[in-house]
Design a protein around this motif. Structure first.
Motif, mmCIF file in Angstrom:
data_model
loop_
_atom_site.group_PDB
_atom_site.id
_atom_site.type_symbol
_atom_site.label_atom_id
_atom_site.label_comp_id
_atom_site.label_asym_id
_atom_site.label_seq_id
_atom_site.Cartn_x
_atom_site.Cartn_y
_atom_site.Cartn_z
ATOM 1 N N LEU A 72 -2.860 9.835 1.602
ATOM 2 C CA LEU A 72 -2.700 9.749 3.052
ATOM 3 C C LEU A 72 -2.386 8.317 3.455
ATOM 4 O O LEU A 72 -3.175 7.405 3.197
ATOM 5 C CB LEU A 72 -4.002 10.204 3.724
ATOM 6 N N ASP A 73 -1.231 8.135 4.080
ATOM 7 C CA ASP A 73 -0.802 6.790 4.462
ATOM 8 C C ASP A 73 -1.015 6.593 5.961
ATOM 9 O O ASP A 73 -0.192 6.997 6.781
ATOM 10 C CB ASP A 73 0.676 6.591 4.097
ATOM 11 N N GLU A 74 -2.127 6.010 6.317
ATOM 12 C CA GLU A 74 -2.497 5.782 7.718
ATOM 13 C C GLU A 74 -2.318 7.036 8.575
ATOM 14 O O GLU A 74 -1.579 7.034 9.561
ATOM 15 C CB GLU A 74 -1.676 4.616 8.294
ATOM 16 N N PRO A 75 -3.009 8.116 8.201
ATOM 17 C CA PRO A 75 -2.766 9.407 8.870
ATOM 18 C C PRO A 75 -3.309 9.457 10.291
ATOM 19 O O PRO A 75 -2.995 10.386 11.028
ATOM 20 C CB PRO A 75 -3.513 10.402 7.975
ATOM 21 N N LYS A 116 0.819 -1.214 0.000
ATOM 22 C CA LYS A 116 0.000 0.000 0.000
ATOM 23 C C LYS A 116 0.855 1.267 0.000
ATOM 24 O O LYS A 116 0.629 2.180 -0.800
ATOM 25 C CB LYS A 116 -0.919 0.008 1.232
ATOM 26 N N SER A 117 1.859 1.303 0.886
ATOM 27 C CA SER A 117 2.692 2.510 0.970
ATOM 28 C C SER A 117 3.459 2.727 -0.328
ATOM 29 O O SER A 117 3.588 3.855 -0.810
ATOM 30 C CB SER A 117 3.676 2.400 2.137
ATOM 31 N N LEU A 118 3.968 1.638 -0.888
ATOM 32 C CA LEU A 118 4.715 1.763 -2.140
ATOM 33 C C LEU A 118 3.789 2.217 -3.269
ATOM 34 O O LEU A 118 4.186 3.038 -4.102
ATOM 35 C CB LEU A 118 5.390 0.433 -2.492
ATOM 36 N N PHE A 157 3.163 10.875 4.749
ATOM 37 C CA PHE A 157 3.848 9.592 4.863
ATOM 38 C C PHE A 157 3.385 8.824 6.093
ATOM 39 O O PHE A 157 2.925 9.411 7.077
ATOM 40 C CB PHE A 157 5.360 9.809 4.965
ATOM 41 N N GLN A 158 3.563 7.511 6.016
ATOM 42 C CA GLN A 158 3.241 6.671 7.168
ATOM 43 C C GLN A 158 4.076 7.098 8.376
ATOM 44 O O GLN A 158 3.597 7.134 9.496
ATOM 45 C CB GLN A 158 3.499 5.204 6.816
ATOM 46 N N LYS A 159 5.359 7.406 8.116
ATOM 47 C CA LYS A 159 6.206 7.966 9.171
ATOM 48 C C LYS A 159 6.634 9.352 8.715
ATOM 49 O O LYS A 159 7.677 9.495 8.083
ATOM 50 C CB LYS A 159 7.454 7.108 9.391
HETATM 51 MG MG LIG Z 1 2.489 1.134 4.777
#
Ligand SMILES: [Mg+2]
Ligand SMILES: Nc1ncnc2c1ncn2[C@@H]1O[C@H](COP(=O)(O)OP(=O)(O)OP(=O)(O)O)[C@@H](O)[C@H]1O
Lengths: 251, 228
Positions: free
Chosen positions: A169-172, A62-64, A98-100
Protein backbone atom coordinates in the motif's frame (compact mmCIF):
# COMPACT_ATOMS: atom_id res chain seq x y z
CA UNK A 1 12.26 -18.26 16.37
CA UNK A 2 11.21 -14.65 16.16
CA UNK A 3 9.33 -15.64 12.99
CA UNK A 4 7.06 -17.73 15.13
CA UNK A 5 6.65 -15.01 17.71
CA UNK A 6 5.06 -12.65 15.18
CA UNK A 7 2.72 -15.35 13.98
CA UNK A 8 1.20 -16.42 17.24
CA UNK A 9 -2.36 -15.25 17.63
CA UNK A 10 -3.11 -15.74 13.94
CA UNK A 11 -5.52 -18.43 12.77
CA UNK A 12 -4.01 -21.62 11.39
CA UNK A 13 -5.04 -21.03 7.74
CA UNK A 14 -3.62 -17.53 7.82
CA UNK A 15 -0.33 -18.90 9.01
CA UNK A 16 -0.11 -21.40 6.15
CA UNK A 17 -1.14 -18.82 3.57
CA UNK A 18 1.33 -16.14 4.55
CA UNK A 19 4.07 -18.66 5.10
CA UNK A 20 3.98 -19.74 1.45
CA UNK A 21 5.10 -16.24 0.36
CA UNK A 22 7.40 -15.31 3.20
CA UNK A 23 10.09 -14.79 4.27
CA UNK A 24 10.89 -12.08 1.76
CA UNK A 25 14.51 -11.34 1.13
CA UNK A 26 15.92 -8.22 -0.53
CA UNK A 27 19.66 -8.56 -0.93
CA UNK A 28 21.88 -5.72 -1.97
CA UNK A 29 19.26 -4.22 -4.28
CA UNK A 30 20.54 -1.42 -6.48
CA UNK A 31 18.23 0.45 -8.85
CA UNK A 32 19.52 2.95 -11.35
CA UNK A 33 17.11 5.07 -13.36
CA UNK A 34 18.25 7.52 -15.98
CA UNK A 35 21.80 7.57 -14.63
CA UNK A 36 20.76 8.26 -11.03
CA UNK A 37 21.05 5.62 -8.32
CA UNK A 38 17.65 5.73 -6.65
CA UNK A 39 18.05 2.62 -4.52
CA UNK A 40 21.51 1.84 -3.26
CA UNK A 41 22.31 -1.48 -1.63
CA UNK A 42 18.95 -2.12 0.01
CA UNK A 43 19.03 -5.26 2.12
CA UNK A 44 16.34 -6.48 4.50
CA UNK A 45 14.30 -9.50 5.38
CA UNK A 46 10.56 -9.63 6.06
CA UNK A 47 9.26 -12.30 8.38
CA UNK A 48 5.87 -13.92 7.90
CA UNK A 49 2.80 -12.09 9.14
CA UNK A 50 2.13 -8.63 10.40
CA UNK A 51 2.49 -5.16 8.98
CA UNK A 52 5.71 -3.48 7.95
CA UNK A 53 5.56 0.29 7.67
CA UNK A 54 8.01 1.99 5.32
CA UNK A 55 8.74 5.62 6.11
CA UNK A 56 11.11 8.21 4.78
CA UNK A 57 11.25 11.66 3.19
CA UNK A 58 9.94 12.46 -0.31
CA UNK A 59 12.10 10.93 -2.97
CA UNK A 60 13.66 8.38 -0.60
CA UNK A 61 12.66 5.56 -2.97
CA UNK A 62 9.66 4.14 -1.11
CA UNK A 63 7.34 3.86 -4.12
CA UNK A 64 10.06 2.32 -6.26
CA UNK A 65 10.85 -0.16 -3.52
CA UNK A 66 7.20 -1.27 -3.44
CA UNK A 67 7.23 -1.75 -7.22
CA UNK A 68 10.37 -3.86 -6.88
CA UNK A 69 8.75 -5.98 -4.18
CA UNK A 70 5.71 -6.36 -6.44
CA UNK A 71 7.87 -7.49 -9.36
CA UNK A 72 6.85 -4.60 -11.62
CA UNK A 73 10.43 -3.45 -12.08
CA UNK A 74 13.65 -5.40 -11.85
CA UNK A 75 16.62 -4.23 -9.83
CA UNK A 76 19.72 -3.15 -11.71
CA UNK A 77 21.56 -5.56 -9.45
CA UNK A 78 20.73 -7.59 -6.38
CA UNK A 79 17.77 -9.87 -5.72
CA UNK A 80 14.22 -9.60 -4.43
CA UNK A 81 12.83 -12.99 -3.48
CA UNK A 82 9.62 -14.11 -1.85
CA UNK A 83 10.25 -17.45 -0.19
CA UNK A 84 12.96 -18.15 -2.73
CA UNK A 85 10.98 -17.04 -5.80
CA UNK A 86 11.87 -13.91 -7.74
CA UNK A 87 9.34 -11.11 -7.18
CA UNK A 88 8.44 -11.09 -10.88
CA UNK A 89 6.99 -14.60 -10.52
CA UNK A 90 4.63 -13.87 -7.65
CA UNK A 91 3.07 -10.58 -8.79
CA UNK A 92 -0.33 -12.24 -9.16
CA UNK A 93 -0.45 -13.22 -5.49
CA UNK A 94 0.05 -9.65 -4.37
CA UNK A 95 -1.92 -6.45 -4.76
CA UNK A 96 -0.39 -3.01 -4.96
CA UNK A 97 -2.40 0.12 -4.28
CA UNK A 98 -0.47 2.75 -6.20
CA UNK A 99 0.26 6.18 -4.84
CA UNK A 100 -1.75 7.50 -7.78
CA UNK A 101 -4.25 4.73 -8.55
CA UNK A 102 -5.29 4.41 -12.19
CA UNK A 103 -9.03 3.87 -12.49
CA UNK A 104 -10.59 2.56 -15.66
CA UNK A 105 -12.92 4.78 -17.68
CA UNK A 106 -15.96 2.89 -16.46
CA UNK A 107 -18.36 2.92 -13.57
CA UNK A 108 -17.18 2.21 -10.06
CA UNK A 109 -18.80 -1.22 -10.11
CA UNK A 110 -17.33 -2.00 -13.55
CA UNK A 111 -13.87 -1.24 -12.17
CA UNK A 112 -14.35 -3.93 -9.56
CA UNK A 113 -15.96 -6.33 -12.00
CA UNK A 114 -13.03 -5.95 -14.33
CA UNK A 115 -10.52 -7.23 -11.78
CA UNK A 116 -12.80 -9.98 -10.55
CA UNK A 117 -13.44 -11.20 -14.08
CA UNK A 118 -9.83 -10.88 -15.23
CA UNK A 119 -8.69 -13.01 -12.31
CA UNK A 120 -11.55 -15.47 -12.55
CA UNK A 121 -12.63 -14.56 -9.03
CA UNK A 122 -16.08 -14.91 -7.55
CA UNK A 123 -18.11 -11.94 -8.79
CA UNK A 124 -20.80 -12.27 -6.17
CA UNK A 125 -18.42 -10.48 -3.80
CA UNK A 126 -18.70 -7.18 -5.66
CA UNK A 127 -21.38 -5.58 -3.48
CA UNK A 128 -19.71 -6.77 -0.32
CA UNK A 129 -16.38 -5.29 -1.41
CA UNK A 130 -17.93 -1.93 -2.28
CA UNK A 131 -19.79 -1.80 1.01
CA UNK A 132 -16.56 -2.70 2.77
CA UNK A 133 -15.00 0.59 1.59
CA UNK A 134 -18.22 2.57 1.87
CA UNK A 135 -18.81 3.15 -1.84
CA UNK A 136 -22.04 1.21 -2.39
CA UNK A 137 -23.99 4.41 -3.13
CA UNK A 138 -21.49 5.32 -5.89
CA UNK A 139 -21.63 2.00 -7.73
CA UNK A 140 -23.05 3.38 -10.98
CA UNK A 141 -21.04 6.60 -11.09
CA UNK A 142 -18.16 6.95 -13.58
CA UNK A 143 -15.04 6.10 -11.57
CA UNK A 144 -13.19 9.05 -13.05
CA UNK A 145 -15.59 11.42 -11.33
CA UNK A 146 -14.81 10.12 -7.84
CA UNK A 147 -13.16 12.48 -5.39
CA UNK A 148 -9.53 11.80 -4.48
CA UNK A 149 -10.48 9.99 -1.30
CA UNK A 150 -13.22 7.95 -2.97
CA UNK A 151 -10.79 6.93 -5.70
CA UNK A 152 -8.38 5.66 -3.06
CA UNK A 153 -11.14 3.65 -1.46
CA UNK A 154 -12.07 2.09 -4.78
CA UNK A 155 -8.41 1.25 -5.34
CA UNK A 156 -8.44 -0.42 -1.93
CA UNK A 157 -11.52 -2.49 -2.75
CA UNK A 158 -9.98 -3.49 -6.06
CA UNK A 159 -6.77 -4.55 -4.35
CA UNK A 160 -8.68 -6.76 -1.92
CA UNK A 161 -10.83 -8.24 -4.70
CA UNK A 162 -8.12 -10.63 -5.81
CA UNK A 163 -7.62 -11.99 -2.28
CA UNK A 164 -3.89 -11.37 -2.25
CA UNK A 165 -1.43 -13.00 0.13
CA UNK A 166 0.58 -9.79 0.22
CA UNK A 167 -0.86 -6.28 0.25
CA UNK A 168 1.44 -3.42 -0.78
CA UNK A 169 0.00 0.00 0.00
CA UNK A 170 1.54 3.26 -1.17
CA UNK A 171 0.11 6.04 0.99
CA UNK A 172 -3.43 4.66 0.69
CA UNK A 173 -4.94 7.27 3.01
CA UNK A 174 -3.04 10.32 1.77
CA UNK A 175 -6.16 12.25 0.73
CA UNK A 176 -8.76 10.84 3.08
CA UNK A 177 -10.67 12.65 5.82
CA UNK A 178 -9.92 11.51 9.40
CA UNK A 179 -12.97 9.24 9.67
CA UNK A 180 -12.14 7.55 6.36
CA UNK A 181 -8.54 7.11 7.44
CA UNK A 182 -9.74 5.10 10.41
CA UNK A 183 -12.12 3.11 8.21
CA UNK A 184 -9.31 2.19 5.80
CA UNK A 185 -7.00 1.39 8.70
CA UNK A 186 -9.62 -1.00 9.98
CA UNK A 187 -9.72 -2.67 6.56
CA UNK A 188 -5.94 -2.93 6.50
CA UNK A 189 -5.90 -4.32 10.05
CA UNK A 190 -8.58 -6.88 9.14
CA UNK A 191 -6.54 -8.03 6.18
CA UNK A 192 -3.41 -8.25 8.28
CA UNK A 193 -5.22 -10.26 10.94
CA UNK A 194 -6.44 -12.64 8.25
CA UNK A 195 -2.79 -13.35 7.53
CA UNK A 196 -2.28 -11.02 4.56
CA UNK A 197 1.31 -9.82 4.78
CA UNK A 198 0.91 -6.03 4.74
CA UNK A 199 3.52 -3.51 3.68
CA UNK A 200 2.46 0.08 4.07
CA UNK A 201 4.14 3.30 2.99
CA UNK A 202 2.90 6.26 4.97
CA UNK A 203 3.95 9.75 6.01
CA UNK A 204 1.48 9.81 8.87
CA UNK A 205 3.29 9.05 12.18
CA UNK A 206 0.00 8.34 13.92
CA UNK A 207 -0.96 5.80 11.31
CA UNK A 208 2.49 4.24 11.45
CA UNK A 209 2.13 3.83 15.22
CA UNK A 210 -1.34 2.31 14.90
CA UNK A 211 -0.44 -0.12 12.11
CA UNK A 212 3.21 -1.06 12.37
CA UNK A 213 4.66 -4.24 13.76
CA UNK A 214 8.00 -3.10 12.43
CA UNK A 215 9.36 -0.05 10.63
CA UNK A 216 11.80 0.35 7.77
CA UNK A 217 13.15 3.87 7.45
CA UNK A 218 14.44 4.70 3.97
CA UNK A 219 16.68 7.64 3.28
CA UNK A 220 18.43 8.53 0.04
CA UNK A 221 17.75 5.07 -1.39
CA UNK A 222 19.21 3.25 1.60
CA UNK A 223 17.74 1.51 4.61
CA UNK A 224 18.66 3.86 7.44
CA UNK A 225 16.87 1.80 10.05
CA UNK A 226 14.89 -1.43 10.31
CA UNK A 227 13.44 -1.96 13.76
CA UNK A 228 10.50 -3.35 15.69
CA UNK A 229 7.75 -0.76 16.02
CA UNK A 230 8.08 -0.45 19.78
CA UNK A 231 11.81 0.25 19.49
CA UNK A 232 11.43 2.65 16.58
CA UNK A 233 8.74 4.78 18.15
CA UNK A 234 10.40 4.95 21.52
CA UNK A 235 13.40 6.52 19.81
CA UNK A 236 14.91 5.76 16.42
CA UNK A 237 18.55 4.78 16.49
CA UNK A 238 19.65 6.75 13.45
CA UNK A 239 19.80 10.53 13.38
CA UNK A 240 17.81 11.05 10.14
CA UNK A 241 14.87 9.03 11.41
CA UNK A 242 14.98 10.86 14.70
CA UNK A 243 14.96 14.23 12.95
CA UNK A 244 12.21 13.07 10.61
CA UNK A 245 9.97 11.88 13.42
CA UNK A 246 10.57 15.12 15.32
CA UNK A 247 9.42 17.10 12.32
CA UNK A 248 12.80 18.44 11.37
CA UNK A 249 13.49 18.75 7.68
CA UNK A 250 15.45 15.85 6.27
CA UNK A 251 16.95 16.03 2.81
CA UNK B 1 -29.88 24.85 -57.78
CA UNK B 2 -33.64 25.09 -57.36
CA UNK B 3 -33.86 21.97 -59.46
CA UNK B 4 -31.44 20.21 -57.19
CA UNK B 5 -33.45 21.02 -54.09
CA UNK B 6 -36.65 19.98 -55.82
CA UNK B 7 -35.01 16.70 -56.75
CA UNK B 8 -34.09 16.02 -53.16
CA UNK B 9 -37.46 16.98 -51.74
CA UNK B 10 -39.41 14.96 -54.28
CA UNK B 11 -37.63 11.85 -53.05
CA UNK B 12 -36.37 11.00 -56.50
CA UNK B 13 -35.95 7.23 -56.88
CA UNK B 14 -32.55 7.34 -58.54
CA UNK B 15 -31.20 9.76 -56.02
CA UNK B 16 -32.38 7.64 -53.09
CA UNK B 17 -30.93 4.51 -54.62
CA UNK B 18 -27.55 6.14 -55.16
CA UNK B 19 -27.39 7.53 -51.63
CA UNK B 20 -28.44 4.19 -50.15
CA UNK B 21 -25.79 2.28 -52.07
CA UNK B 22 -23.13 4.80 -51.08
CA UNK B 23 -23.98 4.40 -47.44
CA UNK B 24 -24.17 0.62 -47.66
CA UNK B 25 -20.78 0.32 -49.36
CA UNK B 26 -18.95 2.79 -47.14
CA UNK B 27 -20.51 1.66 -43.87
CA UNK B 28 -19.70 -1.97 -44.63
CA UNK B 29 -16.15 -1.02 -45.59
CA UNK B 30 -15.80 0.97 -42.36
CA UNK B 31 -17.06 -1.93 -40.27
CA UNK B 32 -14.66 -4.35 -41.95
CA UNK B 33 -11.77 -1.90 -41.69
CA UNK B 34 -12.46 -1.51 -37.96
CA UNK B 35 -12.59 -5.28 -37.53
CA UNK B 36 -9.11 -5.57 -39.05
CA UNK B 37 -7.58 -2.21 -38.20
CA UNK B 38 -8.45 -1.89 -34.52
CA UNK B 39 -6.76 -5.14 -33.41
CA UNK B 40 -3.71 -4.27 -35.51
CA UNK B 41 -3.57 -0.81 -33.97
CA UNK B 42 -4.00 -2.25 -30.48
CA UNK B 43 -1.36 -4.94 -30.84
CA UNK B 44 1.19 -2.52 -32.29
CA UNK B 45 0.32 -0.03 -29.53
CA UNK B 46 1.18 -2.43 -26.71
CA UNK B 47 4.07 -4.31 -28.32
CA UNK B 48 7.75 -3.53 -28.30
CA UNK B 49 9.65 -5.39 -30.99
CA UNK B 50 12.53 -4.87 -33.35
CA UNK B 51 11.58 -2.94 -36.45
CA UNK B 52 8.64 -1.30 -34.68
CA UNK B 53 9.75 2.10 -35.94
CA UNK B 54 9.63 0.85 -39.52
CA UNK B 55 6.15 -0.58 -38.97
CA UNK B 56 4.94 2.79 -37.67
CA UNK B 57 6.37 4.58 -40.69
CA UNK B 58 4.71 2.06 -42.99
CA UNK B 59 1.36 2.42 -41.23
CA UNK B 60 1.50 6.19 -41.47
CA UNK B 61 2.55 6.05 -45.12
CA UNK B 62 -0.32 3.69 -45.99
CA UNK B 63 -2.74 6.24 -44.52
CA UNK B 64 -2.05 8.35 -47.58
CA UNK B 65 -2.73 5.61 -50.14
CA UNK B 66 -4.13 7.27 -53.28
CA UNK B 67 -7.62 5.86 -53.96
CA UNK B 68 -6.88 5.34 -57.66
CA UNK B 69 -3.87 3.18 -56.82
CA UNK B 70 -5.98 1.05 -54.47
CA UNK B 71 -8.63 0.85 -57.18
CA UNK B 72 -6.05 -0.24 -59.72
CA UNK B 73 -4.60 -2.93 -57.43
CA UNK B 74 -8.02 -4.35 -56.63
CA UNK B 75 -8.91 -4.19 -60.32
CA UNK B 76 -5.82 -6.18 -61.27
CA UNK B 77 -6.75 -8.90 -58.77
CA UNK B 78 -10.44 -9.07 -59.62
CA UNK B 79 -10.28 -8.68 -63.39
CA UNK B 80 -11.05 -11.74 -65.49
CA UNK B 81 -7.36 -12.51 -66.00
CA UNK B 82 -6.42 -11.70 -62.41
CA UNK B 83 -5.82 -14.27 -59.65
CA UNK B 84 -9.28 -13.72 -58.18
CA UNK B 85 -11.01 -13.21 -61.51
CA UNK B 86 -12.95 -16.48 -61.18
CA UNK B 87 -15.02 -14.91 -58.39
CA UNK B 88 -16.62 -12.56 -60.91
CA UNK B 89 -16.62 -9.69 -58.45
CA UNK B 90 -15.47 -6.88 -60.71
CA UNK B 91 -18.10 -4.16 -61.18
CA UNK B 92 -20.10 -5.25 -58.16
CA UNK B 93 -20.73 -3.45 -54.85
CA UNK B 94 -18.61 -6.16 -53.21
CA UNK B 95 -15.60 -5.04 -55.24
CA UNK B 96 -16.23 -1.48 -54.11
CA UNK B 97 -16.44 -2.58 -50.48
CA UNK B 98 -13.13 -4.45 -50.85
CA UNK B 99 -11.41 -1.42 -52.35
CA UNK B 100 -12.67 0.98 -49.71
CA UNK B 101 -11.81 -1.45 -46.92
CA UNK B 102 -8.24 -1.60 -48.18
CA UNK B 103 -8.18 2.16 -48.49
CA UNK B 104 -9.25 2.95 -44.93
CA UNK B 105 -7.91 0.01 -42.90
CA UNK B 106 -4.49 1.71 -42.61
CA UNK B 107 -6.21 4.89 -41.44
CA UNK B 108 -8.10 3.05 -38.72
CA UNK B 109 -5.00 1.09 -37.71
CA UNK B 110 -2.67 4.10 -37.57
CA UNK B 111 -5.07 6.44 -35.79
CA UNK B 112 -6.19 3.84 -33.28
CA UNK B 113 -2.58 2.91 -32.61
CA UNK B 114 -1.95 6.48 -31.52
CA UNK B 115 -5.03 6.63 -29.31
CA UNK B 116 -4.38 3.25 -27.69
CA UNK B 117 -0.69 3.86 -27.14
CA UNK B 118 -1.46 6.96 -25.08
CA UNK B 119 -4.05 5.04 -23.11
CA UNK B 120 -1.66 2.16 -22.56
CA UNK B 121 1.04 4.49 -21.26
CA UNK B 122 -1.42 5.41 -18.55
CA UNK B 123 -2.70 1.90 -17.81
CA UNK B 124 0.26 -0.41 -18.36
CA UNK B 125 1.72 -0.45 -14.87
CA UNK B 126 -1.68 -1.00 -13.30
CA UNK B 127 -2.40 -3.76 -15.81
CA UNK B 128 0.89 -5.49 -15.10
CA UNK B 129 0.01 -5.36 -11.44
CA UNK B 130 -3.27 -7.12 -12.30
CA UNK B 131 -1.26 -9.70 -14.30
CA UNK B 132 -3.52 -9.34 -17.32
CA UNK B 133 -2.93 -11.43 -20.43
CA UNK B 134 -2.25 -9.61 -23.71
CA UNK B 135 -5.75 -10.43 -24.80
CA UNK B 136 -7.28 -8.92 -21.69
CA UNK B 137 -5.09 -5.86 -22.06
CA UNK B 138 -6.11 -5.33 -25.68
CA UNK B 139 -9.82 -5.71 -25.05
CA UNK B 140 -9.68 -3.44 -22.01
CA UNK B 141 -7.88 -0.76 -24.03
CA UNK B 142 -10.36 -1.04 -26.90
CA UNK B 143 -13.28 -0.70 -24.52
CA UNK B 144 -11.85 2.17 -22.48
CA UNK B 145 -10.82 3.97 -25.67
CA UNK B 146 -14.27 3.53 -27.19
CA UNK B 147 -15.11 7.22 -27.49
CA UNK B 148 -11.86 8.14 -29.19
CA UNK B 149 -12.08 5.04 -31.37
CA UNK B 150 -15.58 6.01 -32.51
CA UNK B 151 -14.17 9.23 -33.88
CA UNK B 152 -11.41 7.22 -35.54
CA UNK B 153 -14.10 5.10 -37.20
CA UNK B 154 -15.93 8.21 -38.35
CA UNK B 155 -12.73 9.56 -39.87
CA UNK B 156 -12.42 6.33 -41.83
CA UNK B 157 -16.04 6.48 -42.95
CA UNK B 158 -15.64 10.09 -44.02
CA UNK B 159 -12.71 9.19 -46.19
CA UNK B 160 -14.49 6.17 -47.71
CA UNK B 161 -17.75 7.91 -48.55
CA UNK B 162 -15.99 10.86 -50.18
CA UNK B 163 -13.48 9.03 -52.37
CA UNK B 164 -14.14 8.50 -56.04
CA UNK B 165 -10.96 7.06 -57.52
CA UNK B 166 -11.21 3.53 -56.18
CA UNK B 167 -14.94 2.92 -56.61
CA UNK B 168 -15.02 4.22 -60.15
CA UNK B 169 -12.29 1.81 -61.23
CA UNK B 170 -13.61 -1.35 -59.56
CA UNK B 171 -17.32 -0.42 -59.63
CA UNK B 172 -17.53 1.13 -63.03
CA UNK B 173 -20.37 3.52 -62.14
CA UNK B 174 -23.04 1.20 -63.59
CA UNK B 175 -26.54 2.64 -63.26
CA UNK B 176 -28.73 0.85 -60.67
CA UNK B 177 -25.83 -1.41 -59.76
CA UNK B 178 -22.64 0.31 -58.72
CA UNK B 179 -23.42 3.98 -58.99
CA UNK B 180 -22.59 5.82 -55.78
CA UNK B 181 -22.70 9.52 -54.91
CA UNK B 182 -19.17 10.43 -55.87
CA UNK B 183 -19.12 8.56 -59.17
CA UNK B 184 -22.55 9.89 -60.07
CA UNK B 185 -21.43 13.45 -59.39
CA UNK B 186 -18.41 12.95 -61.63
CA UNK B 187 -20.52 11.47 -64.42
CA UNK B 188 -23.48 13.86 -64.25
CA UNK B 189 -21.19 16.87 -64.17
CA UNK B 190 -19.36 15.73 -67.28
CA UNK B 191 -22.73 15.02 -68.94
CA UNK B 192 -23.97 18.47 -67.98
CA UNK B 193 -26.82 17.27 -65.69
CA UNK B 194 -25.89 19.67 -62.95
CA UNK B 195 -29.14 19.33 -60.98
CA UNK B 196 -28.55 15.70 -59.99
CA UNK B 197 -24.85 16.38 -59.42
CA UNK B 198 -25.65 19.30 -57.16
CA UNK B 199 -28.30 17.39 -55.27
CA UNK B 200 -25.82 14.59 -54.61
CA UNK B 201 -23.16 17.12 -53.69
CA UNK B 202 -25.48 18.60 -51.09
CA UNK B 203 -26.25 15.19 -49.63
CA UNK B 204 -22.53 14.46 -49.41
CA UNK B 205 -21.96 17.78 -47.69
CA UNK B 206 -24.75 17.07 -45.21
CA UNK B 207 -23.17 13.70 -44.45
CA UNK B 208 -19.80 15.38 -43.86
CA UNK B 209 -21.44 17.90 -41.54
CA UNK B 210 -23.30 15.09 -39.81
CA UNK B 211 -20.03 13.27 -39.19
CA UNK B 212 -18.49 16.35 -37.66
CA UNK B 213 -21.52 16.91 -35.47
CA UNK B 214 -21.33 13.29 -34.36
CA UNK B 215 -17.65 13.66 -33.50
CA UNK B 216 -18.44 16.74 -31.46
CA UNK B 217 -21.30 14.98 -29.73
CA UNK B 218 -19.10 12.01 -28.86
CA UNK B 219 -16.43 14.32 -27.47
CA UNK B 220 -18.94 16.07 -25.26
CA UNK B 221 -20.39 12.81 -23.94
CA UNK B 222 -16.86 11.60 -23.28
CA UNK B 223 -16.03 14.72 -21.30
CA UNK B 224 -19.26 14.39 -19.34
CA UNK B 225 -18.37 10.84 -18.40
CA UNK B 226 -14.89 12.04 -17.40
CA UNK B 227 -13.66 9.83 -20.14
CA UNK B 228 -10.78 11.85 -21.50
MG1 LIG C 1 5.97 7.59 -3.29
N1 LIG D 1 11.43 6.69 -14.03
C1 LIG D 1 12.29 7.40 -13.29
N2 LIG D 1 13.43 7.89 -13.83
C2 LIG D 1 14.32 8.58 -13.09
N3 LIG D 1 14.15 8.84 -11.79
C3 LIG D 1 13.04 8.40 -11.19
C4 LIG D 1 12.05 7.64 -11.90
N4 LIG D 1 11.07 7.33 -11.05
C5 LIG D 1 11.41 7.85 -9.86
N5 LIG D 1 12.59 8.49 -9.93
C6 LIG D 1 13.29 9.16 -8.82
O1 LIG D 1 13.57 8.21 -7.81
C7 LIG D 1 13.46 8.80 -6.53
C8 LIG D 1 12.57 7.96 -5.64
O2 LIG D 1 11.26 7.99 -6.13
P1 LIG D 1 10.04 7.39 -5.31
O3 LIG D 1 8.82 7.63 -6.11
O4 LIG D 1 10.33 5.99 -4.95
O5 LIG D 1 10.02 8.30 -3.99
P2 LIG D 1 9.11 8.15 -2.72
O6 LIG D 1 9.99 7.76 -1.59
O7 LIG D 1 7.96 7.29 -3.00
O8 LIG D 1 8.66 9.66 -2.49
P3 LIG D 1 7.23 10.25 -2.04
O9 LIG D 1 7.22 10.26 -0.54
O10 LIG D 1 7.25 11.65 -2.55
O11 LIG D 1 6.16 9.43 -2.63
C9 LIG D 1 12.94 10.21 -6.75
O12 LIG D 1 14.00 11.12 -6.58
C10 LIG D 1 12.47 10.22 -8.17
O13 LIG D 1 12.66 11.47 -8.75
Amino acid sequence: MSDVALMTGLPEIARVRAASMTPMEASDVVLKLGGATVLDGVTFRLRPGGCTVIMGPNGAGKSLLLKLLHGLIRPTSGRVEWNGKPATEVTSRQSLVFQKPVLLRRSVMANLDFVLRARGADRSRREELLAHVGLEHKAEQPARLLSGGEAQRLAMARALATEPDVLLLDEPTASLDPASVLAIEKIMADARDRGVRTILVTHDPGQARRMADEVIFLHGGQVAEHAAASDFFSGPQCQVALDFMNGRIVV
Amino acid sequence: MALAVQLMLSGDGDLGEIVALSLRVSLTATALACLVGLPIGAVVAISRFRGRGAVLILMNALMGLPPVVVGLLVYLHLSRSGPLGFLGLLYTPTAMIIAQTILITPIIAALSRQVLEDLHAEYSEQFRSFCLTRRQTVSALLWDGRYSLLTVGLAGFGRAVAEVGAVIIVGGNIDHLTRVMTTAIALETSKGDLALALALGIVLLVIALGINAAVQGIRMTAVQQAHV
